[in-house]
Scaffold this motif. Structure first.
Motif, PDB file in Angstrom:
ATOM      1  N   PRO A   9     118.909 -16.098 -46.619  1.00 30.76           N
ATOM      2  CA  PRO A   9     118.069 -15.053 -47.218  1.00 30.76           C
ATOM      3  C   PRO A   9     116.804 -15.638 -47.828  1.00 30.76           C
ATOM      4  CG  PRO A   9     120.365 -14.716 -47.779  1.00 30.76           C
ATOM      5  CD  PRO A   9     120.292 -16.054 -47.111  1.00 30.76           C
ATOM      6  N   THR A  10     115.716 -14.922 -47.692  1.00 24.13           N
ATOM      7  CA  THR A  10     114.418 -15.426 -48.149  1.00 24.13           C
ATOM      8  C   THR A  10     114.409 -15.724 -49.643  1.00 24.13           C
ATOM      9  OG1 THR A  10     113.369 -14.086 -46.440  1.00 24.13           O
ATOM     10  CG2 THR A  10     111.949 -14.942 -48.163  1.00 24.13           C
ATOM     11  N   GLN A  11     115.102 -14.908 -50.456  1.00 27.43           N
ATOM     12  CA  GLN A  11     115.067 -15.095 -51.899  1.00 27.43           C
ATOM     13  C   GLN A  11     115.768 -16.367 -52.348  1.00 27.43           C
ATOM     14  OE1 GLN A  11     116.829 -12.769 -50.407  1.00 27.43           O
ATOM     15  NE2 GLN A  11     118.879 -12.546 -51.289  1.00 27.43           N
ATOM     16  N   CYS A  12     116.553 -16.994 -51.455  1.00 29.21           N
ATOM     17  CA  CYS A  12     117.261 -18.230 -51.829  1.00 29.21           C
ATOM     18  C   CYS A  12     116.332 -19.427 -51.915  1.00 29.21           C
ATOM     19  CB  CYS A  12     118.364 -18.534 -50.819  1.00 29.21           C
ATOM     20  SG  CYS A  12     119.644 -17.297 -50.743  1.00 29.21           S
ATOM     21  N   VAL A  13     115.240 -19.392 -51.162  1.00 31.04           N
ATOM     22  CA  VAL A  13     114.357 -20.552 -51.060  1.00 31.04           C
ATOM     23  C   VAL A  13     113.344 -20.522 -52.201  1.00 31.04           C
ATOM     24  CG1 VAL A  13     112.742 -21.806 -49.599  1.00 31.04           C
ATOM     25  CG2 VAL A  13     114.667 -20.573 -48.569  1.00 31.04           C
ATOM     26  N   VAL A  14     113.378 -21.565 -53.027  1.00 27.49           N
ATOM     27  CA  VAL A  14     112.479 -21.676 -54.179  1.00 27.49           C
ATOM     28  C   VAL A  14     111.349 -22.631 -53.809  1.00 27.49           C
ATOM     29  CG1 VAL A  14     112.285 -22.275 -56.615  1.00 27.49           C
ATOM     30  CG2 VAL A  14     114.420 -21.286 -55.731  1.00 27.49           C
ATOM     31  N   PRO A  15     110.106 -22.175 -53.759  1.00 33.93           N
ATOM     32  CA  PRO A  15     109.001 -23.073 -53.407  1.00 33.93           C
ATOM     33  C   PRO A  15     108.730 -24.075 -54.511  1.00 33.93           C
ATOM     34  CG  PRO A  15     108.163 -20.911 -54.004  1.00 33.93           C
ATOM     35  CD  PRO A  15     109.658 -20.791 -53.985  1.00 33.93           C
ATOM     36  N   ASP A  16     108.372 -25.293 -54.109  1.00 33.06           N
ATOM     37  CA  ASP A  16     108.044 -26.357 -55.047  1.00 33.06           C
ATOM     38  C   ASP A  16     106.673 -26.892 -54.681  1.00 33.06           C
ATOM     39  OD1 ASP A  16     108.256 -28.112 -57.098  1.00 33.06           O
ATOM     40  OD2 ASP A  16     110.173 -28.977 -56.473  1.00 33.06           O
ATOM     41  N   LEU A  17     106.159 -27.813 -55.500  1.00 37.85           N
ATOM     42  CA  LEU A  17     104.825 -28.351 -55.243  1.00 37.85           C
ATOM     43  C   LEU A  17     104.766 -29.093 -53.917  1.00 37.85           C
ATOM     44  CD1 LEU A  17     103.841 -29.671 -58.797  1.00 37.85           C
ATOM     45  CD2 LEU A  17     103.020 -27.603 -57.644  1.00 37.85           C
ATOM     46  N   LYS A  18     105.779 -29.912 -53.631  1.00 37.71           N
ATOM     47  CA  LYS A  18     105.769 -30.722 -52.426  1.00 37.71           C
ATOM     48  C   LYS A  18     106.685 -30.200 -51.329  1.00 37.71           C
ATOM     49  CE  LYS A  18     104.569 -35.011 -54.854  1.00 37.71           C
ATOM     50  NZ  LYS A  18     104.943 -36.413 -55.120  1.00 37.71           N
ATOM     51  N   SER A  19     107.679 -29.419 -51.701  1.00 36.72           N
ATOM     52  CA  SER A  19     108.630 -28.928 -50.706  1.00 36.72           C
ATOM     53  C   SER A  19     109.254 -27.635 -51.206  1.00 36.72           C
ATOM     54  CB  SER A  19     109.703 -29.987 -50.431  1.00 36.72           C
ATOM     55  OG  SER A  19     110.439 -30.242 -51.618  1.00 36.72           O
ATOM     56  N   SER A  20     110.339 -27.251 -50.590  1.00 38.78           N
ATOM     57  CA  SER A  20     111.105 -26.095 -51.028  1.00 38.78           C
ATOM     58  C   SER A  20     112.534 -26.545 -51.301  1.00 38.78           C
ATOM     59  CB  SER A  20     111.091 -25.002 -49.953  1.00 38.78           C
ATOM     60  OG  SER A  20     109.771 -24.565 -49.715  1.00 38.78           O
ATOM     61  N   LYS A  21     113.246 -25.764 -52.076  1.00 36.66           N
ATOM     62  CA  LYS A  21     114.626 -26.133 -52.380  1.00 36.66           C
ATOM     63  C   LYS A  21     115.488 -24.897 -52.447  1.00 36.66           C
ATOM     64  CE  LYS A  21     113.870 -26.221 -57.408  1.00 36.66           C
ATOM     65  NZ  LYS A  21     113.902 -27.056 -58.622  1.00 36.66           N
ATOM     66  N   VAL A  22     116.788 -25.128 -52.290  1.00 42.11           N
ATOM     67  CA  VAL A  22     117.792 -24.088 -52.462  1.00 42.11           C
ATOM     68  C   VAL A  22     118.872 -24.657 -53.369  1.00 42.11           C
ATOM     69  CG1 VAL A  22     117.333 -23.063 -50.202  1.00 42.11           C
ATOM     70  CG2 VAL A  22     119.109 -24.807 -50.427  1.00 42.11           C
ATOM     71  N   PHE A  23     119.709 -23.766 -53.897  1.00 45.23           N
ATOM     72  CA  PHE A  23     120.826 -24.200 -54.726  1.00 45.23           C
ATOM     73  C   PHE A  23     122.128 -23.924 -53.978  1.00 45.23           C
ATOM     74  CE2 PHE A  23     117.483 -23.639 -57.836  1.00 45.23           C
ATOM     75  CZ  PHE A  23     117.671 -24.718 -58.691  1.00 45.23           C
ATOM     76  N   ILE A  24     122.996 -24.923 -53.987  1.00 42.39           N
ATOM     77  CA  ILE A  24     124.309 -24.752 -53.374  1.00 42.39           C
ATOM     78  C   ILE A  24     125.383 -24.911 -54.442  1.00 42.39           C
ATOM     79  CG2 ILE A  24     123.508 -25.576 -51.135  1.00 42.39           C
ATOM     80  CD1 ILE A  24     124.925 -28.233 -51.722  1.00 42.39           C
ATOM     81  N   ILE A  73     123.064 -17.104 -53.496  1.00 40.75           N
ATOM     82  CA  ILE A  73     122.136 -16.053 -53.068  1.00 40.75           C
ATOM     83  C   ILE A  73     121.837 -15.043 -54.172  1.00 40.75           C
ATOM     84  CG2 ILE A  73     122.812 -16.279 -50.652  1.00 40.75           C
ATOM     85  CD1 ILE A  73     124.515 -13.783 -50.983  1.00 40.75           C
ATOM     86  N   SER A  74     122.398 -15.229 -55.361  1.00 43.62           N
ATOM     87  CA  SER A  74     122.084 -14.339 -56.487  1.00 43.62           C
ATOM     88  C   SER A  74     121.949 -15.180 -57.757  1.00 43.62           C
ATOM     89  CB  SER A  74     123.188 -13.283 -56.668  1.00 43.62           C
ATOM     90  OG  SER A  74     124.388 -13.884 -57.114  1.00 43.62           O
ATOM     91  N   GLY A  75     121.280 -14.588 -58.764  1.00 49.60           N
ATOM     92  CA  GLY A  75     121.080 -15.318 -60.022  1.00 49.60           C
ATOM     93  C   GLY A  75     120.190 -16.532 -59.876  1.00 49.60           C
ATOM     94  N   ILE A  76     119.291 -16.510 -58.908  1.00 52.29           N
ATOM     95  CA  ILE A  76     118.455 -17.689 -58.631  1.00 52.29           C
ATOM     96  C   ILE A  76     117.578 -18.035 -59.835  1.00 52.29           C
ATOM     97  CG2 ILE A  76     116.729 -18.678 -57.060  1.00 52.29           C
ATOM     98  CD1 ILE A  76     119.420 -18.112 -55.767  1.00 52.29           C
ATOM     99  N   ILE A  77     117.136 -17.007 -60.579  1.00 49.51           N
ATOM    100  CA  ILE A  77     116.229 -17.260 -61.702  1.00 49.51           C
ATOM    101  C   ILE A  77     116.909 -18.052 -62.816  1.00 49.51           C
ATOM    102  CG2 ILE A  77     116.760 -15.146 -62.988  1.00 49.51           C
ATOM    103  CD1 ILE A  77     113.739 -14.902 -63.511  1.00 49.51           C
TER     104      ILE A  77
END
Length: 362
Positions: free
Chosen positions: A293-308, A343-347
């Protein structure tokens, strides 16, 4: 006396206001202090407790890169029938809107004068042939000169060439179908004068049909001969298929697009020439792709990240992404099959945050 009563009343009101303010001010202060203390305790409880989240198990996904474009539909072949000679029409051998076969005689133009000329040439050829044979025999006996023989031979060949020209002129008085197809409305009538500038009718071949469309330059490498397209038309709700068979080698400098042409079978004449085609073009199919899901991907300065989620704890993972859809994004590096992505509570996510998994999606 009256002034004294007024003063007494004013003093009483002031004293009442001070007493009221004292009592309610103390209550408000106590309430605030109690509320503040409770808030701190609550905050502390939230900070230390696990965060409820939903997770999704990472798996292989089949993704199709598609674009929706419009194109034009043309017949496989189309020709405006005209005559190569001028003359009166003696016969019309086709019915408007009917199917004709390749080589079928469609129109006949007057040719009696040419037939007479040809017959005259054939008589002259017969005499010239006899004269050439006689002089050749005499030349072998040295009874005539070689010049006399060559003159008779030249006359014979010239008459044969003239006959060939006349036959070609007669052939041009017959208009035949150059290919099989459906003939349109005729523009001539029997007995009318036909000239090379007169259009007789239009002949089209409708099976198969050609679908021509443009694709953006960036997709050029993804379209090849043999690529399959799906399209529909305004006159039908049915979906048709076509196969790409030709791609323009040059890019249009104005629109930065490439012309592509596909061929669609049309045995029942369901596709009409000249119409618009709404095309769905599958550019690429990736059978082993991870989509999240698009909302899972958190943009960063150099790359992107997700939480598992691992052992009820959140971990940040750097990922590389590629194609996007309306709701999902492709992850090309960083995740593996079987990972539990949050996929939830990303913030609220931070590394090492304790988790409470409330739902698992597969």
């Amino acid at each position: 006396m009256k002034i004294r009563y007024i003063v007494y009343i004013a003093i009483a009101l002031i004293i009442g206001y001070l007493v009221y303010n004292k009592l309610h001010g103390d209550n408000k202060k106590n309430s605030t202090e109690q509320g503040g203390g409770g808030g701190k305790n609550t905050k502390g409880g939230k900070k230390g407790g696990p965060v409820p989240v939903m997770v999704q198990i990472v798996k292989d996904t089949v993704i199709n890169t598609t674009i929706d474009i419009t194109g034009t539909i043309d017949p496989n072949e189309r020709v405006n029938l005209i005559s190569q000679t001028a003359g009166n029409i003696t016969a019309i051998n086709f019915t408007e809107g009917a199917r004709v076969t390749k080589g079928q005689v469609l129109v006949k133009v007057y040719d009696q004068d040419l037939q007479a000329t040809l017959k005259q040439n054939e008589y002259q050829i017969t005499l010239a042939k006899q004269n050439e044979f006689r002089n050749r025999t005499l030349l072998e006996k040295e009874a005539v000169s070689r010049q006399e023989y060559e003159t008779s031979l030249s006359e014979y060949n010239t008459l044969r060439a003239q006959a060939d020209v006349t036959r070609a002129q007669i052939a041009r008085t017959i208009i035949r179908a150059p290919f099989s197809g459906i003939i349109g409305l005729r523009n001539v009538s029997p007995g009318g004068y036909l000239s090379p500038s007169t259009s007789i009718a239009t002949l089209v071949s409708t099976n198969p049909m050609k679908v021509t469309f443009n694709i953006p330059e960036r997709y050029r490498s993804l379209v090849k001969n043999g690529s399959k397209i799906t399209f529909n038309t305004a006159g039908s709700r049915k979906n048709f298929t076509a196969i790409v068979y030709a791609i323009d080698p040059a890019i249009d400098p104005a629109s930065r697009t490439v012309n592509v042409r596909a061929r669609a079978a049309n045995p029942n004449n369901e596709i009409t020439a000249g119409g618009f085609a709404k095309i769905n073009l599958i550019l690429e199919k990736s059978p082993r792709t991870i989509m999240v899901p698009t909302q899972c991907v958190v943009p960063d300065l150099k790359s992107s990240k997700v939480f598992i989620a691992r052992n009820d704890t959140a971990y940040a993972v750097n990922v590389k992404t590629d194609n996007r859809t309306d709701t999902q994004i492709e992850v090309t590096e960083g995740l593996k099959i079987g990972d539990s992505i949050i996929i939830s509570g990303i913030i609220q996510m931070r590394p090492k945050v304790p988790l409470k998994i409330v739902k698992v999606l597969h």
